[in-house]
Design a protein around this motif. Structure first.
Motif, mmCIF file in Angstrom:
data_model
loop_
_atom_site.group_PDB
_atom_site.id
_atom_site.type_symbol
_atom_site.label_atom_id
_atom_site.label_comp_id
_atom_site.label_asym_id
_atom_site.label_seq_id
_atom_site.Cartn_x
_atom_site.Cartn_y
_atom_site.Cartn_z
ATOM 1 N N GLU A 275 0.829 -1.212 0.000
ATOM 2 C CA GLU A 275 0.000 0.000 0.000
ATOM 3 C C GLU A 275 0.862 1.261 0.000
ATOM 4 N N ILE A 276 1.940 1.244 0.757
ATOM 5 C CA ILE A 276 2.845 2.405 0.787
ATOM 6 C C ILE A 276 3.490 2.582 -0.588
ATOM 7 N N LEU A 277 3.957 1.496 -1.194
ATOM 8 C CA LEU A 277 4.609 1.592 -2.503
ATOM 9 C C LEU A 277 3.662 2.108 -3.582
ATOM 10 N N ALA A 278 2.376 1.858 -3.434
ATOM 11 C CA ALA A 278 1.401 2.353 -4.407
ATOM 12 C C ALA A 278 1.218 3.865 -4.303
ATOM 13 N N ASP A 279 1.636 4.437 -3.168
ATOM 14 C CA ASP A 279 1.391 5.857 -2.914
ATOM 15 C C ASP A 279 2.673 6.676 -2.753
ATOM 16 N N MET A 280 3.824 6.041 -2.765
ATOM 17 C CA MET A 280 5.096 6.727 -2.495
ATOM 18 C C MET A 280 6.103 6.430 -3.598
ATOM 19 N N GLN A 281 6.781 7.462 -4.057
ATOM 20 C CA GLN A 281 7.881 7.283 -5.009
ATOM 21 C C GLN A 281 9.124 6.897 -4.213
ATOM 22 N N VAL A 282 9.614 5.691 -4.420
ATOM 23 C CA VAL A 282 10.762 5.174 -3.675
ATOM 24 C C VAL A 282 11.933 5.002 -4.623
ATOM 25 N N GLU A 283 13.106 5.548 -4.228
ATOM 26 C CA GLU A 283 14.287 5.349 -5.064
ATOM 27 C C GLU A 283 15.269 4.371 -4.444
ATOM 28 N N ARG A 284 15.154 4.156 -3.135
ATOM 29 C CA ARG A 284 16.113 3.280 -2.452
ATOM 30 C C ARG A 284 15.431 2.638 -1.252
ATOM 31 N N ALA A 285 15.799 1.389 -0.977
ATOM 32 C CA ALA A 285 15.276 0.681 0.185
ATOM 33 C C ALA A 285 16.419 -0.024 0.895
ATOM 34 N N VAL A 286 16.308 -0.100 2.213
ATOM 35 C CA VAL A 286 17.331 -0.744 3.035
ATOM 36 C C VAL A 286 16.669 -1.832 3.873
ATOM 37 N N PHE A 287 17.299 -2.998 3.870
ATOM 38 C CA PHE A 287 16.849 -4.144 4.657
ATOM 39 C C PHE A 287 17.996 -4.593 5.556
ATOM 40 N N ALA A 288 17.665 -5.354 6.586
ATOM 41 C CA ALA A 288 18.692 -5.987 7.419
ATOM 42 C C ALA A 288 19.231 -7.219 6.698
ATOM 43 N N THR A 289 20.530 -7.373 6.693
ATOM 44 C CA THR A 289 21.182 -8.517 6.064
ATOM 45 C C THR A 289 20.634 -9.836 6.597
#
Length: 132
Positions: free
Chosen positions: A57-71
């Motif tokens: 739902e957030i991705l449908a409403d937000m322009q995202v250029e970078r994402a960070v996850f825990a290894t």
């Protein structure tokens, strides 16, 4: 009343106020949230809402250029890894850092959206892109 998009007023406000490279976090129910960072608590019960549902739902409403996850999610949470791969295939830059570093990066976020997710390392930092 809004007709489309995110109905949660706090999330809608935070997304509308983001500038280029600002970040938000979508977190499982166990991630520690720094006191100075806005908490938007969606958790109803274990598992609801889920990390994946909230992220989509957030991705449908937000322009995202970078994402960070825990290894650590690479070994402990294949569902989160699948989301990372899907985002990467759509052009989002993906980074992995240790869980300890992830928690430190949360201090820079504009808000943490807490879900009811109860699987390990189901957390993401989303960095805002621009729509032009």
């Amino acid at each position: 009343m809004k007709k489309h998009g995110i109905l949660n007023s706090d999330i809608a406000r935070v997304l509308a106020q983001l500038g280029h490279t600002d970040s938000i976090v979508i977190a499982d129910c166990g991630l520690p949230i720094p006191d100075h960072v806005e908490r938007i608590d969606l958790a109803l019960k274990l598992g609801q809402p889920s990390f994946v549902d909230t992220l989509q739902e957030i991705l449908a409403d937000m322009q995202v250029e970078r994402a960070v996850f825990a290894t650590e999610c690479l070994e402990k949470n294949p569902t989160v890894v699948a989301q990372a791969k899907e985002m990467q295939s759509s052009g989002v830059s993906i980074d992995f850092v240790s869980h300890e570093e992830f928690k430190q990066l949360c201090h820079r976020a504009k808000a943490v959206i807490r879900t009811g997710e109860a699987s390990p390392y189901a957390n993401i930092i989303l960095h805002s892109g621009v729509i032009f």
